[in-house]
Scaffold this motif. Structure first.
Motif, PDB file in Angstrom:
ATOM      1  N   ARG A   1       0.837  -1.206   0.000  1.00  0.00           N
ATOM      2  CA  ARG A   1       0.000   0.000   0.000  1.00  0.00           C
ATOM      3  C   ARG A   1       0.868   1.252   0.000  1.00  0.00           C
ATOM      4  N   ILE A   2       0.330   2.338  -0.533  1.00  0.00           N
ATOM      5  CA  ILE A   2       1.070   3.594  -0.653  1.00  0.00           C
ATOM      6  C   ILE A   2       1.463   4.118   0.729  1.00  0.00           C
ATOM      7  N   GLY A   3       0.550   4.052   1.691  1.00  0.00           N
ATOM      8  CA  GLY A   3       0.843   4.519   3.048  1.00  0.00           C
ATOM      9  C   GLY A   3       1.947   3.706   3.702  1.00  0.00           C
ATOM     10  N   ARG A   4       1.955   2.410   3.474  1.00  0.00           N
ATOM     11  CA  ARG A   4       3.001   1.565   4.054  1.00  0.00           C
ATOM     12  C   ARG A   4       4.341   1.834   3.387  1.00  0.00           C
ATOM     13  N   ARG A   5       4.308   2.073   2.070  1.00  0.00           N
ATOM     14  CA  ARG A   5       5.528   2.412   1.349  1.00  0.00           C
ATOM     15  C   ARG A   5       6.119   3.724   1.883  1.00  0.00           C
ATOM     16  N   ALA A   6       5.271   4.706   2.157  1.00  0.00           N
ATOM     17  CA  ALA A   6       5.723   5.989   2.718  1.00  0.00           C
ATOM     18  C   ALA A   6       6.281   5.783   4.129  1.00  0.00           C
ATOM     19  N   HIS A   7       5.618   4.956   4.925  1.00  0.00           N
ATOM     20  CA  HIS A   7       6.093   4.670   6.280  1.00  0.00           C
ATOM     21  C   HIS A   7       7.458   3.989   6.256  1.00  0.00           C
ATOM     22  N   ASN A   8       7.634   3.019   5.365  1.00  0.00           N
ATOM     23  CA  ASN A   8       8.920   2.328   5.259  1.00  0.00           C
ATOM     24  C   ASN A   8      10.027   3.284   4.836  1.00  0.00           C
ATOM     25  N   ALA A   9       9.732   4.186   3.898  1.00  0.00           N
ATOM     26  CA  ALA A   9      10.733   5.163   3.463  1.00  0.00           C
ATOM     27  C   ALA A   9      11.095   6.107   4.606  1.00  0.00           C
ATOM     28  N   TRP A  10      10.102   6.552   5.376  1.00  0.00           N
ATOM     29  CA  TRP A  10      10.370   7.432   6.509  1.00  0.00           C
ATOM     30  C   TRP A  10      11.219   6.714   7.555  1.00  0.00           C
ATOM     31  N   ARG A  11      10.896   5.442   7.823  1.00  0.00           N
ATOM     32  CA  ARG A  11      11.658   4.678   8.816  1.00  0.00           C
ATOM     33  C   ARG A  11      13.106   4.474   8.373  1.00  0.00           C
ATOM     34  N   ARG A  12      13.326   4.165   7.086  1.00  0.00           N
ATOM     35  CA  ARG A  12      14.700   4.016   6.579  1.00  0.00           C
ATOM     36  C   ARG A  12      15.476   5.322   6.705  1.00  0.00           C
ATOM     37  N   THR A  13      14.825   6.440   6.360  1.00  0.00           N
ATOM     38  CA  THR A  13      15.495   7.738   6.457  1.00  0.00           C
ATOM     39  C   THR A  13      15.828   8.074   7.909  1.00  0.00           C
ATOM     40  N   HIS A  14      14.912   7.794   8.812  1.00  0.00           N
ATOM     41  CA  HIS A  14      15.143   8.070  10.233  1.00  0.00           C
ATOM     42  C   HIS A  14      16.295   7.214  10.773  1.00  0.00           C
ATOM     43  N   GLN A  15      16.298   5.918  10.409  1.00  0.00           N
ATOM     44  CA  GLN A  15      17.362   5.038  10.892  1.00  0.00           C
ATOM     45  C   GLN A  15      18.713   5.436  10.315  1.00  0.00           C
ATOM     46  N   ALA A  16      18.734   5.882   9.061  1.00  0.00           N
ATOM     47  CA  ALA A  16      20.002   6.290   8.450  1.00  0.00           C
ATOM     48  C   ALA A  16      20.521   7.581   9.099  1.00  0.00           C
ATOM     49  N   GLY A  17      19.614   8.440   9.566  1.00  0.00           N
ATOM     50  CA  GLY A  17      20.030   9.698  10.175  1.00  0.00           C
ATOM     51  C   GLY A  17      20.440   9.561  11.614  1.00  0.00           C
ATOM     52  N   THR A  18      20.057   8.494  12.297  1.00  0.00           N
ATOM     53  CA  THR A  18      20.383   8.333  13.718  1.00  0.00           C
ATOM     54  C   THR A  18      21.507   7.352  13.962  1.00  0.00           C
ATOM     55  N   ARG A  19      22.139   6.866  12.918  1.00  0.00           N
ATOM     56  CA  ARG A  19      23.233   5.918  13.122  1.00  0.00           C
ATOM     57  C   ARG A  19      24.490   6.616  13.535  1.00  0.00           C
TER      58      ARG A  19
END
Length: 74
Positions: free
Chosen positions: A56-74
């Motif tokens: 789903r589009i909403g899940r795809r957006a959530h996954n992208a946000w989570r990847r970006t957040h994890q990449a920024g907090t490493r």
């Protein structure tokens, strides 16, 4: 105006719950069958590659946000 805003917030919340509970939906092109008919022959759906489901589009957006957040907090 307030009713419209409440309806939008309610719809967005419901869609967020739906994306969390059922992240996959039937493919739009083959309607969840995994095959389409081209030139009179059944063939594998080019959009879902025969898997019958799409993210789903909403899940795809959530996954992208989570990847970006994890990449920024490493």
């Amino acid at each position: 105006m307030l009713v419209a805003m409440a309806a939008i917030v309610l719809w967005a919340g419901g869609y967020a719950v739906l994306c969390a509970a059922k992240p996959f939906a039937p493919c739009r092109r083959c309607r969840g069958l995994g095959k389409i008919e081209r030139f009179g022959k059944p063939r594998m759906c080019p959009r879902c590659h025969g898997r019958r489901l799409r993210l789903r589009i909403g899940r795809r957006a959530h996954n992208a946000w989570r990847r970006t957040h994890q990449a920024g907090t490493r």
